[in-house]
Design a protein around this motif. Structure first.
Motif, PDB file in Angstrom:
ATOM      1  N   MET A   1       0.846  -1.183   0.000  1.00  0.00           N
ATOM      2  CA  MET A   1       0.000   0.000   0.000  1.00  0.00           C
ATOM      3  C   MET A   1       0.888   1.242   0.000  1.00  0.00           C
ATOM      4  SD  MET A   1      -2.599   1.374   3.038  1.00  0.00           S
ATOM      5  CE  MET A   1      -2.484  -0.153   3.865  1.00  0.00           C
ATOM      6  N   ARG A   2       0.519   2.201  -0.834  1.00  0.00           N
ATOM      7  CA  ARG A   2       1.188   3.500  -0.853  1.00  0.00           C
ATOM      8  C   ARG A   2       0.167   4.568  -0.494  1.00  0.00           C
ATOM      9  NH1 ARG A   2       2.829   4.722  -6.300  1.00  0.00           N
ATOM     10  NH2 ARG A   2       1.273   3.217  -6.903  1.00  0.00           N
ATOM     11  N   VAL A   3       0.563   5.480   0.397  1.00  0.00           N
ATOM     12  CA  VAL A   3      -0.339   6.540   0.851  1.00  0.00           C
ATOM     13  C   VAL A   3       0.356   7.873   0.696  1.00  0.00           C
ATOM     14  CG1 VAL A   3      -1.687   7.420   2.800  1.00  0.00           C
ATOM     15  CG2 VAL A   3      -1.336   4.975   2.546  1.00  0.00           C
ATOM     16  N   GLY A   4      -0.387   8.877   0.279  1.00  0.00           N
ATOM     17  CA  GLY A   4       0.191  10.207   0.173  1.00  0.00           C
ATOM     18  C   GLY A   4      -0.853  11.232  -0.205  1.00  0.00           C
ATOM     19  N   VAL A   5      -0.386  12.457  -0.382  1.00  0.00           N
ATOM     20  CA  VAL A   5      -1.251  13.546  -0.800  1.00  0.00           C
ATOM     21  C   VAL A   5      -1.522  13.392  -2.292  1.00  0.00           C
ATOM     22  CG1 VAL A   5      -1.406  16.059  -1.062  1.00  0.00           C
ATOM     23  CG2 VAL A   5      -0.398  15.073   1.014  1.00  0.00           C
ATOM     24  N   ALA A   6      -2.769  13.565  -2.665  1.00  0.00           N
ATOM     25  CA  ALA A   6      -3.168  13.436  -4.067  1.00  0.00           C
ATOM     26  C   ALA A   6      -2.773  14.670  -4.854  1.00  0.00           C
ATOM     27  CB  ALA A   6      -4.675  13.217  -4.163  1.00  0.00           C
ATOM     28  N   GLY A   7      -2.426  14.452  -6.100  1.00  0.00           N
ATOM     29  CA  GLY A   7      -2.142  15.540  -7.020  1.00  0.00           C
ATOM     30  C   GLY A   7      -3.219  15.607  -8.086  1.00  0.00           C
ATOM     31  N   PRO A   8      -3.140  16.592  -8.975  1.00  0.00           N
ATOM     32  CA  PRO A   8      -4.154  16.749 -10.030  1.00  0.00           C
ATOM     33  C   PRO A   8      -4.345  15.494 -10.884  1.00  0.00           C
ATOM     34  CG  PRO A   8      -2.718  18.669  -9.956  1.00  0.00           C
ATOM     35  CD  PRO A   8      -2.125  17.649  -9.020  1.00  0.00           C
ATOM     36  N   ALA A   9      -3.288  14.751 -11.113  1.00  0.00           N
ATOM     37  CA  ALA A   9      -3.397  13.542 -11.938  1.00  0.00           C
ATOM     38  C   ALA A   9      -4.224  12.453 -11.257  1.00  0.00           C
ATOM     39  CB  ALA A   9      -2.006  13.006 -12.276  1.00  0.00           C
ATOM     40  N   ASP A  10      -4.349  12.532  -9.939  1.00  0.00           N
ATOM     41  CA  ASP A  10      -5.126  11.533  -9.187  1.00  0.00           C
ATOM     42  C   ASP A  10      -6.621  11.831  -9.192  1.00  0.00           C
ATOM     43  OD1 ASP A  10      -2.812  10.104  -8.257  1.00  0.00           O
ATOM     44  OD2 ASP A  10      -2.471  11.745  -6.843  1.00  0.00           O
ATOM     45  N   TRP A  11      -6.997  13.050  -9.551  1.00  0.00           N
ATOM     46  CA  TRP A  11      -8.384  13.470  -9.396  1.00  0.00           C
ATOM     47  C   TRP A  11      -9.392  12.562 -10.101  1.00  0.00           C
ATOM     48  CZ3 TRP A  11     -10.865  15.437  -5.790  1.00  0.00           C
ATOM     49  CH2 TRP A  11     -12.148  15.971  -5.973  1.00  0.00           C
ATOM     50  N   PRO A  12      -9.168  12.118 -11.336  1.00  0.00           N
ATOM     51  CA  PRO A  12     -10.169  11.233 -11.962  1.00  0.00           C
ATOM     52  C   PRO A  12     -10.425   9.953 -11.143  1.00  0.00           C
ATOM     53  CG  PRO A  12      -8.705  12.092 -13.629  1.00  0.00           C
ATOM     54  CD  PRO A  12      -8.112  12.481 -12.291  1.00  0.00           C
ATOM     55  N   GLU A  13      -9.375   9.369 -10.581  1.00  0.00           N
ATOM     56  CA  GLU A  13      -9.562   8.160  -9.767  1.00  0.00           C
ATOM     57  C   GLU A  13     -10.261   8.474  -8.448  1.00  0.00           C
ATOM     58  OE1 GLU A  13      -6.617   4.729  -9.845  1.00  0.00           O
ATOM     59  OE2 GLU A  13      -5.336   6.483 -10.271  1.00  0.00           O
ATOM     60  N   VAL A  42      -7.020  19.520   0.947  1.00  0.00           N
ATOM     61  CA  VAL A  42      -5.888  18.602   0.827  1.00  0.00           C
ATOM     62  C   VAL A  42      -6.513  17.215   0.695  1.00  0.00           C
ATOM     63  CG1 VAL A  42      -3.886  17.597   1.982  1.00  0.00           C
ATOM     64  CG2 VAL A  42      -4.393  20.044   2.248  1.00  0.00           C
ATOM     65  N   HIS A  43      -6.223  16.523  -0.389  1.00  0.00           N
ATOM     66  CA  HIS A  43      -6.769  15.185  -0.610  1.00  0.00           C
ATOM     67  C   HIS A  43      -5.659  14.160  -0.388  1.00  0.00           C
ATOM     68  CE1 HIS A  43     -10.564  16.550  -2.476  1.00  0.00           C
ATOM     69  NE2 HIS A  43      -9.817  17.583  -2.840  1.00  0.00           N
ATOM     70  N   ALA A  44      -6.001  13.072   0.295  1.00  0.00           N
ATOM     71  CA  ALA A  44      -5.055  11.972   0.490  1.00  0.00           C
ATOM     72  C   ALA A  44      -5.617  10.743  -0.203  1.00  0.00           C
ATOM     73  CB  ALA A  44      -4.847  11.690   1.973  1.00  0.00           C
ATOM     74  N   VAL A  45      -4.713   9.890  -0.673  1.00  0.00           N
ATOM     75  CA  VAL A  45      -5.127   8.651  -1.324  1.00  0.00           C
ATOM     76  C   VAL A  45      -4.260   7.495  -0.841  1.00  0.00           C
ATOM     77  CG1 VAL A  45      -6.028   9.732  -3.425  1.00  0.00           C
ATOM     78  CG2 VAL A  45      -3.634   9.042  -3.337  1.00  0.00           C
ATOM     79  N   ALA A  46      -4.854   6.313  -0.871  1.00  0.00           N
ATOM     80  CA  ALA A  46      -4.108   5.070  -0.670  1.00  0.00           C
ATOM     81  C   ALA A  46      -4.260   4.272  -1.946  1.00  0.00           C
ATOM     82  CB  ALA A  46      -4.652   4.283   0.518  1.00  0.00           C
ATOM     83  N   ARG A  47      -3.146   3.684  -2.383  1.00  0.00           N
ATOM     84  CA  ARG A  47      -3.139   2.871  -3.595  1.00  0.00           C
ATOM     85  C   ARG A  47      -2.840   1.426  -3.233  1.00  0.00           C
ATOM     86  NH1 ARG A  47      -3.085   5.614  -8.230  1.00  0.00           N
ATOM     87  NH2 ARG A  47      -2.808   7.851  -8.125  1.00  0.00           N
ATOM     88  N   ASP A  48      -3.451   0.519  -3.970  1.00  0.00           N
ATOM     89  CA  ASP A  48      -3.160  -0.896  -3.763  1.00  0.00           C
ATOM     90  C   ASP A  48      -1.847  -1.237  -4.468  1.00  0.00           C
ATOM     91  OD1 ASP A  48      -3.802  -1.126  -6.491  1.00  0.00           O
ATOM     92  OD2 ASP A  48      -5.672  -2.190  -6.124  1.00  0.00           O
ATOM     93  N   ASP A  49      -1.446  -2.496  -4.410  1.00  0.00           N
ATOM     94  CA  ASP A  49      -0.173  -2.915  -5.006  1.00  0.00           C
ATOM     95  C   ASP A  49      -0.138  -2.718  -6.520  1.00  0.00           C
ATOM     96  OD1 ASP A  49       0.788  -3.557  -2.509  1.00  0.00           O
ATOM     97  OD2 ASP A  49       0.208  -5.670  -2.670  1.00  0.00           O
ATOM     98  N   GLY A  50      -1.313  -2.637  -7.137  1.00  0.00           N
ATOM     99  CA  GLY A  50      -1.371  -2.399  -8.573  1.00  0.00           C
ATOM    100  C   GLY A  50      -1.372  -0.921  -8.930  1.00  0.00           C
ATOM    101  N   GLY A  51      -1.328  -0.044  -7.927  1.00  0.00           N
ATOM    102  CA  GLY A  51      -1.297   1.388  -8.167  1.00  0.00           C
ATOM    103  C   GLY A  51      -2.646   2.053  -8.273  1.00  0.00           C
ATOM    104  N   ARG A  52      -3.711   1.300  -8.041  1.00  0.00           N
ATOM    105  CA  ARG A  52      -5.082   1.825  -8.148  1.00  0.00           C
ATOM    106  C   ARG A  52      -5.473   2.541  -6.863  1.00  0.00           C
ATOM    107  NH1 ARG A  52     -10.460  -0.603  -7.598  1.00  0.00           N
ATOM    108  NH2 ARG A  52      -9.442  -2.136  -6.269  1.00  0.00           N
ATOM    109  N   VAL A  53      -6.117   3.714  -6.965  1.00  0.00           N
ATOM    110  CA  VAL A  53      -6.620   4.428  -5.791  1.00  0.00           C
ATOM    111  C   VAL A  53      -7.765   3.613  -5.195  1.00  0.00           C
ATOM    112  CG1 VAL A  53      -7.811   6.494  -4.961  1.00  0.00           C
ATOM    113  CG2 VAL A  53      -5.916   6.712  -6.576  1.00  0.00           C
ATOM    114  N   VAL A  54      -7.586   3.181  -3.935  1.00  0.00           N
ATOM    115  CA  VAL A  54      -8.605   2.361  -3.271  1.00  0.00           C
ATOM    116  C   VAL A  54      -9.179   3.031  -2.032  1.00  0.00           C
ATOM    117  CG1 VAL A  54      -7.759   0.162  -4.185  1.00  0.00           C
ATOM    118  CG2 VAL A  54      -6.850   1.043  -2.016  1.00  0.00           C
ATOM    119  N   ALA A  55      -8.603   4.167  -1.619  1.00  0.00           N
ATOM    120  CA  ALA A  55      -9.142   4.914  -0.488  1.00  0.00           C
ATOM    121  C   ALA A  55      -8.773   6.376  -0.658  1.00  0.00           C
ATOM    122  CB  ALA A  55      -8.597   4.384   0.836  1.00  0.00           C
ATOM    123  N   THR A  56      -9.642   7.248  -0.175  1.00  0.00           N
ATOM    124  CA  THR A  56      -9.397   8.674  -0.263  1.00  0.00           C
ATOM    125  C   THR A  56     -10.115   9.396   0.864  1.00  0.00           C
ATOM    126  OG1 THR A  56      -9.411  10.590  -1.751  1.00  0.00           O
ATOM    127  CG2 THR A  56     -11.352   9.160  -1.813  1.00  0.00           C
ATOM    128  N   GLY A  57      -9.679  10.596   1.114  1.00  0.00           N
ATOM    129  CA  GLY A  57     -10.314  11.484   2.082  1.00  0.00           C
ATOM    130  C   GLY A  57      -9.785  12.878   1.834  1.00  0.00           C
TER     131      GLY A  57
END
Length: 146
Positions: A1-13, A42-57
């Protein structure tokens, strides 16, 4: 799992995940799911091992206050720590901004999740977007919830 602050490229997911969780699963009207606060939050996202956004807040900051909201976790990964990781990232961002406390409007079904993260309920239950909620707060400047 990777977690961090979302950027503009993450917005569609982020939008796709929030639409699945809030609009499709919970019946929140689509016209209120996204709002003008998304642009400044400030948006945060968690990605699964495949890089897909699976959680946000998101974290809204204003008038010396911090409000956590729009916490959404893909149904396929619930209970695996992705939501907790996003919440912890939002807490880190609030601390970075010098905010001692965060508040959120928890769906009552998620109250236990937030209590485990150190939140306590304040006030009575109320309806928001057709779902029963309770306001909850957590101190960030020490380990004592308030």
């Amino acid at each position: 799992m990777r977690v961090g602050v979302a950027g503009p490229a993450d917005w569609p997911e982020v939008v796709a995940l929030r639409t699945r969780v809030f609009v499709e699963e919970q019946g929140v009207p689509p016209e209120i799911e996204q709002d003008e606060h998304d642009a400044t939050a400030v948006h945060a996202v968690a990605r699964d091992d495949g890089g897909r956004v699976v959680a946000t807040g998101r974290l809204l900051v204003g008038d010396g206050r911090a409000l956590v909201g729009r916490m959404a976790v893909d149904a396929a990964v619930r209970g695996r720590g992705h939501g907790a990781a996003v919440l912890a990232e939002l807490h880190r961002q609030a601390v970075r901004l010098g905010l001692p406390e965060v508040e959120l409007h928890a769906q009552v079904g998620a109250r236990g999740f937030y209590e485990r993260a150190g939140y306590i309920a304040v006030g009575e239950e109320y309806e928001e977007a057709g779902i029963v909620h309770v306001t909850m707060r957590r101190r960030l400047d020490d380990d004592t919830p308030r």
